[in-house]
Design an enzyme around this catalytic site. Sequence first.
Site, PDB file in Angstrom:
ATOM      1  N   ARG A  45     -10.261 -18.497  -8.054  1.00  0.00           N
ATOM      2  CA  ARG A  45     -10.718 -19.867  -7.690  1.00  0.00           C
ATOM      3  C   ARG A  45     -12.328 -19.933  -7.745  1.00  0.00           C
ATOM      4  O   ARG A  45     -12.771 -20.884  -8.163  1.00  0.00           O
ATOM      5  CB  ARG A  45     -10.175 -20.098  -6.340  1.00  0.00           C
ATOM      6  CG  ARG A  45      -8.643 -20.614  -6.208  1.00  0.00           C
ATOM      7  CD  ARG A  45      -8.249 -21.049  -4.878  1.00  0.00           C
ATOM      8  NE  ARG A  45      -6.836 -20.721  -4.824  1.00  0.00           N
ATOM      9  CZ  ARG A  45      -5.697 -21.471  -5.249  1.00  0.00           C
ATOM     10  NH1 ARG A  45      -5.892 -22.503  -5.454  1.00  0.00           N
ATOM     11  NH2 ARG A  45      -4.519 -21.129  -4.997  1.00  0.00           N
ATOM     12  N   LYS A  52       4.321  -6.932  -5.882  1.00  0.00           N
ATOM     13  CA  LYS A  52       5.047  -7.210  -4.761  1.00  0.00           C
ATOM     14  C   LYS A  52       4.462  -8.290  -3.860  1.00  0.00           C
ATOM     15  O   LYS A  52       3.020  -8.481  -3.766  1.00  0.00           O
ATOM     16  CB  LYS A  52       5.499  -6.012  -3.877  1.00  0.00           C
ATOM     17  CG  LYS A  52       4.238  -5.562  -3.158  1.00  0.00           C
ATOM     18  CD  LYS A  52       4.693  -4.163  -2.296  1.00  0.00           C
ATOM     19  CE  LYS A  52       5.294  -4.644  -1.221  1.00  0.00           C
ATOM     20  NZ  LYS A  52       5.047  -3.633  -0.062  1.00  0.00           N
ATOM     21  N   GLU A  86       4.370   6.378   7.899  1.00  0.00           N
ATOM     22  CA  GLU A  86       2.926   6.106   7.759  1.00  0.00           C
ATOM     23  C   GLU A  86       2.282   6.314   9.176  1.00  0.00           C
ATOM     24  O   GLU A  86       3.042   6.003  10.130  1.00  0.00           O
ATOM     25  CB  GLU A  86       2.711   4.660   7.282  1.00  0.00           C
ATOM     26  CG  GLU A  86       3.194   4.416   6.022  1.00  0.00           C
ATOM     27  CD  GLU A  86       2.684   2.959   5.436  1.00  0.00           C
ATOM     28  OE1 GLU A  86       1.575   3.111   4.667  1.00  0.00           O
ATOM     29  OE2 GLU A  86       3.330   2.077   5.901  1.00  0.00           O
ATOM     30  N   HIS A 124      10.423   0.620  -2.143  1.00  0.00           N
ATOM     31  CA  HIS A 124       9.879   1.762  -2.338  1.00  0.00           C
ATOM     32  C   HIS A 124      11.037   2.806  -1.911  1.00  0.00           C
ATOM     33  O   HIS A 124      11.315   3.806  -2.654  1.00  0.00           O
ATOM     34  CB  HIS A 124       8.719   2.269  -1.373  1.00  0.00           C
ATOM     35  CG  HIS A 124       7.707   1.260  -1.562  1.00  0.00           C
ATOM     36  ND1 HIS A 124       7.212   0.610  -2.986  1.00  0.00           N
ATOM     37  CD2 HIS A 124       6.766   0.919  -0.700  1.00  0.00           C
ATOM     38  CE1 HIS A 124       6.069   0.181  -2.901  1.00  0.00           C
ATOM     39  NE2 HIS A 124       5.726   0.047  -1.682  1.00  0.00           N
ATOM     40  N   LYS A 171       5.472   2.537  10.604  1.00  0.00           N
ATOM     41  CA  LYS A 171       4.348   2.654  10.867  1.00  0.00           C
ATOM     42  C   LYS A 171       3.919   3.157  12.219  1.00  0.00           C
ATOM     43  O   LYS A 171       4.995   3.301  12.962  1.00  0.00           O
ATOM     44  CB  LYS A 171       3.613   1.242  10.928  1.00  0.00           C
ATOM     45  CG  LYS A 171       3.749   0.471   9.270  1.00  0.00           C
ATOM     46  CD  LYS A 171       2.622  -0.282   9.048  1.00  0.00           C
ATOM     47  CE  LYS A 171       2.734  -1.026   7.406  1.00  0.00           C
ATOM     48  NZ  LYS A 171       2.147  -0.258   6.577  1.00  0.00           N
TER      49      LYS A 171
HETATM   50  C1  BG6 Z   1       2.500  -0.996   0.282  1.00  0.00           C
HETATM   51  C2  BG6 Z   1       2.924  -1.634   1.832  1.00  0.00           C
HETATM   52  O1  BG6 Z   1       3.449  -1.448  -0.657  1.00  0.00           O
HETATM   53  O2  BG6 Z   1       2.945   0.348   0.337  1.00  0.00           O
HETATM   54  C3  BG6 Z   1       2.109  -1.094   2.945  1.00  0.00           C
HETATM   55  O3  BG6 Z   1       2.839  -3.035   1.508  1.00  0.00           O
HETATM   56  C4  BG6 Z   1       2.158   0.271   2.609  1.00  0.00           C
HETATM   57  O4  BG6 Z   1       2.482  -1.586   3.813  1.00  0.00           O
HETATM   58  C5  BG6 Z   1       1.947   0.850   1.344  1.00  0.00           C
HETATM   59  O5  BG6 Z   1       1.112   0.848   3.442  1.00  0.00           O
HETATM   60  C6  BG6 Z   1       2.083   2.747   1.365  1.00  0.00           C
HETATM   61  O6  BG6 Z   1       1.702   3.039   0.133  1.00  0.00           O
HETATM   62  P1  BG6 Z   1       1.252   4.442  -0.151  1.00  0.00           P
HETATM   63  O7  BG6 Z   1       1.180   4.587  -1.631  1.00  0.00           O
HETATM   64  O8  BG6 Z   1       0.108   4.431   0.836  1.00  0.00           O
HETATM   65  O9  BG6 Z   1       2.310   5.283   0.637  1.00  0.00           O
END
Ligand code: BG6
Length: 506
Positions: free
Chosen positions: A53, A162, A230, A254, A356
């Site tokens: 934009r 996504k 994570e 994932h 998380k």
């Molecule tokens: C993303 C999520 O798809 O993948 C995030 O939206 C997440 O929340 C991330 O932190 C993790 O990706 P990677 O490659 O760091 O494991």
Amino acid sequence: MHGLSKHRGSPPTVVIIFGASGDLTARKLIPAIYNLAHDGLLPADFYLIGFGRKSIPDEEFQKIAAGAIKEFSRREMSPEVWARLAPRTLYVSGGYDEKAAFDRLGARIAGLEKEIGQQLQTLYYISTPPTVFAPIIQNLGASGLAARYVGQRNQSKCIIEKPFGRDLASAQALNKELTTVFEESQVFRIDHYLGKETVQDLLVQRFANSIFEPIWNRNFIEHVQITVAEQVGVEARAGYYEQSGALRDMIQNHTMQLLALTAMEPPVSMDAESMRDEKVKVLKAIHPLRLNEDGRPGDVARAQYAEGLIGGKPVQGYLQEEGVNPQSTTETYAALRLSINNWRWQGVPFYLRSGKHMARRVSEIAIRFKRAPGSLFAESDRFQLAANTLAFQIQPDEGLSLILNAKIPGLETRTQPVKMNFKYATTFGSNTPEAYERLVLDAMIGDGTLFIRGDETERSWQLITPIHEHWAEQGRKGLDSYVSGSWGPKSADDLLAVNGHSWREP
Ligand code: BG6
């Protein structure tokens, strides 16, 4: 379609990024394109157009791109490589719902084609918030940009980021939107986990080694655990995360992909359709999840992180995070117990978990084999035989390990579990390509093997959507919590305990 292992070369291409000023563009997409240029993998006639934009002159966008490469590329920026790429880095401004802006984009591309005297493949990368997916797709259709050179090798293509929908109905609607203007062969739904080296290695390990296939089934495998943990919390993404949660953000895409690759039948070839046919087949064989109704324990656990310690530092709970509704029911952790109803897997539970603020950042697939029969060594309590476990460590410390039982040297026969380890970094060095490099290149080549097909995403949503509907009815009921820096909530331990299993500490 070229499949995973064949010759790789792209026609002259222009990549157009919608959402050019977004975080993903700076952190991943521009560095990926730079590294492809560095490795000589881009066609001689290559252009990058940022679309957004904001009104930005080309030179300004080039500076932004250079800044992103300096900050986020896995390699240092080489002045020679950038000198070649910079003048090919352009910008077109306009609204996503403004057809005239797409016509201007078309005119710019036509101008480039005239300049070089060649046709360009257009690769549209939709990396915007999902609210504008539909107008972008519609305008790509209305302006004729979607239909460029259809049926030819340089037909236009579209990568879509996504979240691909938020439930089955919205995913179906988005698929319909896409396939109204594109052929399925032009559409590349991204899941960046499929671009990770170790995820591709899973396929090589499974299908290039003859020792695994004979034991890859219910006769030998006790259960499978897939973990995507994570250490980071919600960070500055509360706005997005509050609408998403662990089930949508990580499990639906994932971890389901990791499950599909682990459990699918060997495909007849590594081409896109054969691979995806097998993935869809195994996703279809997953039994609908049981939800905890009428006091019966279900197949699902959900929780939010409470305060705790991450890396020795105190952190606050999810409900205290900035931008999070203090009454929020969004889960930061989800765990599933799945059963696959086919000849290979009947009776083998697949456990999936993602969260998380967990103890460590680790993604792995652990295959737990049945214990050795009989009691040759286990008669005395001193002898604790471990179950053989094969673990694919996706990240960090990429590698593969196998737990075996070995004899402790000495005059008594005593055993101890030992670990055989293969480490990527030790064998191959550590500068592996980022997932996005592989995926952008594959889409340019037209190879959809590592992308999600429309029916695949719908099948995955079909499994997940009833869970969301159930949770919406339940409110906070059944929503557990876990200490930040731990391995998750008790309710997730209970999911496994029912079968006499427990989560592995990776
Ligand atoms: C993303 C999520 O798809 O993948 C995030 O939206 C997440 O929340 C991330 O932190 C993790 O990706 P990677 O490659 O760091 O494991």
